[in-house]
Design a protein around this motif. Sequence first.
Motif, PDB file in Angstrom:
ATOM      1  N   LEU A   1      -6.827   2.847 -14.929  1.00 50.28           N
ATOM      2  CA  LEU A   1      -7.363   4.091 -15.153  1.00 50.28           C
ATOM      3  C   LEU A   1      -6.449   5.225 -15.668  1.00 50.28           C
ATOM      4  N   THR A   2      -6.931   5.540 -16.969  1.00 49.13           N
ATOM      5  CA  THR A   2      -5.958   6.218 -17.856  1.00 49.13           C
ATOM      6  C   THR A   2      -6.436   7.853 -17.925  1.00 49.13           C
ATOM      7  N   SER A   3      -7.616   8.035 -17.901  1.00 45.59           N
ATOM      8  CA  SER A   3      -8.310   9.423 -18.059  1.00 45.59           C
ATOM      9  C   SER A   3      -9.654   9.456 -17.265  1.00 45.59           C
ATOM     10  N   VAL A   4      -9.957  10.630 -16.675  1.00 45.92           N
ATOM     11  CA  VAL A   4     -11.121  10.994 -16.076  1.00 45.92           C
ATOM     12  C   VAL A   4     -11.577  12.266 -16.476  1.00 45.92           C
ATOM     13  N   LEU A   5     -12.645  12.442 -17.035  1.00 44.68           N
ATOM     14  CA  LEU A   5     -13.166  13.755 -17.760  1.00 44.68           C
ATOM     15  C   LEU A   5     -14.270  14.148 -17.111  1.00 44.68           C
ATOM     16  N   VAL A   6     -14.405  15.422 -16.298  1.00 43.51           N
ATOM     17  CA  VAL A   6     -15.540  15.924 -15.443  1.00 43.51           C
ATOM     18  C   VAL A   6     -16.172  16.932 -16.348  1.00 43.51           C
ATOM     19  N   HIS A   7     -17.566  16.998 -16.264  1.00 40.54           N
ATOM     20  CA  HIS A   7     -18.315  17.919 -17.103  1.00 40.54           C
ATOM     21  C   HIS A   7     -19.202  18.645 -16.199  1.00 40.54           C
ATOM     22  N   GLU A   8     -19.969  19.660 -16.876  1.00 34.31           N
ATOM     23  CA  GLU A   8     -20.719  20.522 -16.199  1.00 34.31           C
ATOM     24  C   GLU A   8     -22.134  19.639 -15.949  1.00 34.31           C
ATOM     25  N   GLN A   9     -22.546  18.957 -17.117  1.00 35.53           N
ATOM     26  CA  GLN A   9     -23.710  18.240 -17.107  1.00 35.53           C
ATOM     27  C   GLN A   9     -23.778  16.739 -17.360  1.00 35.53           C
ATOM     28  N   PRO A  10     -24.601  15.993 -17.129  1.00 36.31           N
ATOM     29  CA  PRO A  10     -24.737  14.656 -17.314  1.00 36.31           C
ATOM     30  C   PRO A  10     -24.486  13.993 -18.641  1.00 36.31           C
ATOM     31  N   VAL A  11     -23.466  12.924 -18.564  1.00 34.36           N
ATOM     32  CA  VAL A  11     -23.328  12.438 -19.824  1.00 34.36           C
ATOM     33  C   VAL A  11     -24.347  11.617 -20.476  1.00 34.36           C
ATOM     34  N   ARG A  12     -24.713  12.062 -21.881  1.00 32.24           N
ATOM     35  CA  ARG A  12     -25.726  11.255 -22.305  1.00 32.24           C
ATOM     36  C   ARG A  12     -25.605  10.091 -23.393  1.00 32.24           C
ATOM     37  N   GLN A  13     -24.321  10.215 -23.863  1.00 30.66           N
ATOM     38  CA  GLN A  13     -23.909   9.098 -24.817  1.00 30.66           C
ATOM     39  C   GLN A  13     -22.377   9.436 -24.735  1.00 30.66           C
ATOM     40  N   LEU A  14     -21.911   7.884 -24.932  1.00 26.93           N
ATOM     41  CA  LEU A  14     -20.330   7.651 -25.248  1.00 26.93           C
ATOM     42  C   LEU A  14     -20.433   6.765 -26.445  1.00 26.93           C
ATOM     43  N   LEU A  15     -19.535   7.218 -27.528  1.00 23.98           N
ATOM     44  CA  LEU A  15     -19.568   6.471 -28.759  1.00 23.98           C
ATOM     45  C   LEU A  15     -17.946   5.994 -29.052  1.00 23.98           C
ATOM     46  N   TRP A  16     -17.416   5.085 -29.331  1.00 23.68           N
ATOM     47  CA  TRP A  16     -16.190   4.765 -29.803  1.00 23.68           C
ATOM     48  C   TRP A  16     -16.174   4.795 -31.478  1.00 23.68           C
ATOM     49  N   HIS A  17     -15.241   5.210 -32.115  1.00 22.77           N
ATOM     50  CA  HIS A  17     -15.090   5.272 -33.494  1.00 22.77           C
ATOM     51  C   HIS A  17     -15.302   3.775 -33.945  1.00 22.77           C
ATOM     52  N   PRO A  18     -15.689   3.290 -34.935  1.00 20.28           N
ATOM     53  CA  PRO A  18     -15.810   1.983 -35.414  1.00 20.28           C
ATOM     54  C   PRO A  18     -14.633   1.271 -35.762  1.00 20.28           C
ATOM     55  N   ALA A  19     -13.553   2.049 -35.913  1.00 17.02           N
ATOM     56  CA  ALA A  19     -12.207   1.327 -36.385  1.00 17.02           C
ATOM     57  C   ALA A  19     -10.939   1.856 -35.345  1.00 17.02           C
ATOM     58  N   THR A  20     -10.948   3.111 -34.809  1.00 12.27           N
ATOM     59  CA  THR A  20      -9.992   3.597 -34.374  1.00 12.27           C
ATOM     60  C   THR A  20     -10.123   4.268 -32.795  1.00 12.27           C
ATOM     61  N   PRO A  21      -9.410   4.079 -31.829  1.00  8.94           N
ATOM     62  CA  PRO A  21      -9.742   4.560 -30.532  1.00  8.94           C
ATOM     63  C   PRO A  21      -9.858   6.025 -30.317  1.00  8.94           C
ATOM     64  N   GLN A  22     -11.035   6.589 -30.949  1.00 11.60           N
ATOM     65  CA  GLN A  22     -11.588   7.906 -30.824  1.00 11.60           C
ATOM     66  C   GLN A  22     -12.879   7.760 -29.893  1.00 11.60           C
ATOM     67  N   LEU A  23     -13.077   8.555 -29.010  1.00  9.46           N
ATOM     68  CA  LEU A  23     -14.409   8.755 -28.281  1.00  9.46           C
ATOM     69  C   LEU A  23     -14.970   9.737 -28.455  1.00  9.46           C
ATOM     70  N   LEU A  24     -16.269   9.850 -28.790  1.00 11.02           N
ATOM     71  CA  LEU A  24     -17.243  10.980 -28.908  1.00 11.02           C
ATOM     72  C   LEU A  24     -17.891  10.984 -27.442  1.00 11.02           C
ATOM     73  N   ILE A  25     -18.053  12.114 -26.860  1.00 11.73           N
ATOM     74  CA  ILE A  25     -18.797  12.256 -25.495  1.00 11.73           C
ATOM     75  C   ILE A  25     -19.701  13.252 -25.558  1.00 11.73           C
ATOM     76  N   ASN A  26     -20.847  12.908 -25.652  1.00  9.09           N
ATOM     77  CA  ASN A  26     -22.027  13.718 -25.735  1.00  9.09           C
ATOM     78  C   ASN A  26     -22.800  14.149 -24.367  1.00  9.09           C
ATOM     79  N   THR A  27     -22.945  15.068 -23.768  1.00  9.26           N
ATOM     80  CA  THR A  27     -23.554  15.537 -22.479  1.00  9.26           C
ATOM     81  C   THR A  27     -24.679  16.235 -22.895  1.00  9.26           C
ATOM     82  N   VAL A  28     -25.634  16.434 -21.691  1.00  8.14           N
ATOM     83  CA  VAL A  28     -26.858  17.386 -22.012  1.00  8.14           C
ATOM     84  C   VAL A  28     -26.224  18.520 -22.008  1.00  8.14           C
ATOM     85  N   THR A  29     -26.285  19.454 -22.991  1.00  7.04           N
ATOM     86  CA  THR A  29     -25.618  20.665 -23.078  1.00  7.04           C
ATOM     87  C   THR A  29     -26.840  21.741 -22.983  1.00  7.04           C
TER      88      THR A  29
END
Length: 484
Positions: free
Chosen positions: A368-396
């Motif tokens: 385990l390298t990172s844990v991210l805690v949010h106020e609302q449920p997570v709706r989507q996780l999307l990795w970039h198609p070529a590099t290790p960048q992660l978009l985190i989309n919560t119910v905002t």
Amino acid sequence: MDASTGPGVALTMNLSADGLYAAQINGKDLVVYNDLTSTNRDAQVCRLKENGVKFIKFNPRCVSVQGTHDGQTRFLLTANDSRITAWQLNPLQVLGEIENLEPGTLGVDFGKSGQEILVFHAWNTKLTIHSLETGQSSVIKSPKSASHLGFGYRPVTGHLAILLKHDMSDLLTIHEPRSHELLGRVTLSTVDAQGLKWSPDGNWIAVWDAASAGTRVLILTADGQIYRTYHGSPDDDDLFDLGVRHIEWAPSEGAEEASRFLAVGKVNGSIDLLGTRTFSLSTTLSHIFAADTQTCLFWRERFTSAMGDGDYTETSSSSAANMSPESPSSARGVSIMTFSSDGGHLATVDSTRSNVVWIWAINQTPQLTSVLVHEQPVRQLLWHPATPQLLINTVTTSLPSIRWWSPNTRPVIARVPTHKSESGKYDVKWLAESEPDSAFWFGSTEEYVVGYLSAEDGSSVKFEVITSVTSQGYGKHEGCVTSS
């Protein structure tokens, strides 16, 4: 955003898999937006024969077609309760139609080649595959499900594997590309198979059983022969085996390389990583807040203003656990598993704490390298198609915003200048082959914007808007082309 469930739910807009095209229905007009990050962007418009279109879907890849400016084009499907129309893009025009659909059609989708249309009939009585090239049709009887988990195409070759239900037994059949001639058929030892997935190298098919059957994942060869059945760790207590929720293959490490892992997400919230040489247990990942934080950073989302601005602050394991109340959802188990494009990271969400994102480094010994805690449920996780960048989309429920994570970098939160959705539900998608290469869509049924994140003063980030699309069209309407 991905309307893969067939006619039934009205959509305002749909995006192509690479995010480079968007389509929407505006009254009786089909509007397709091209070159979304270009200053020469334009829109094509065609008049529909009738109202009531409930389904829009792009084929996943370009197809070679004579008569287009570069010999390549995309196809688009629209459908209502009685008609499916296939459209060719560039220029936008009708390619073919399927009329007199049977009532209660369950699903419509593109086949592997992009020039086949799959139609799942009511009650899953049959699957009809229509060829846009030849005008001919093939029929496969008794598909188990119209869901995309019920069938899959072998990478590269395009052989079709599909689950069938016959005489209370689960069957798996393998079919030739294009002709759909039957190549193999096997009766599965499953109680109620939930889905299948091809390995990225096309050498294996994994099928998982219903959770009520306990841990049961079948590994089959490409021609449909049973190779191994995984029943869980030998140390597991069968009395407490809650079964499998879903599975995910790690990406291949090279064009001809095999995936290193098959991830088996369990209902008890753990993930079994199977090594793909023997399909035996390599390690188990657990969604538990451990006290040891030497190799893991815990981040908590916080709001810094009444306007909805926010950022992440580093916190402790115990504090993160206290800030993560159990979800009221009745669903249990690992709800999201997604590998980075290089296979070096795995991001997960457990439905017990649906507001927490767990990120695992799996290049060497998985940890385990990172844990991210949010106020609302997570709706989507999307990795970039070529590099290790992660978009985190919560119910905002406050102002629309996006979360971003990358290795060895502090995660950030950025507000997105778009209409607020009362439901708090937004959709995101990376753009492929865009400039800048980190551009992405963000939006709801009211408006979609395309942009990227940029640093403002070294500590905060801003979402830079490239363009936007609303029900009235582009934010700016240069170069609109109308074809009838």
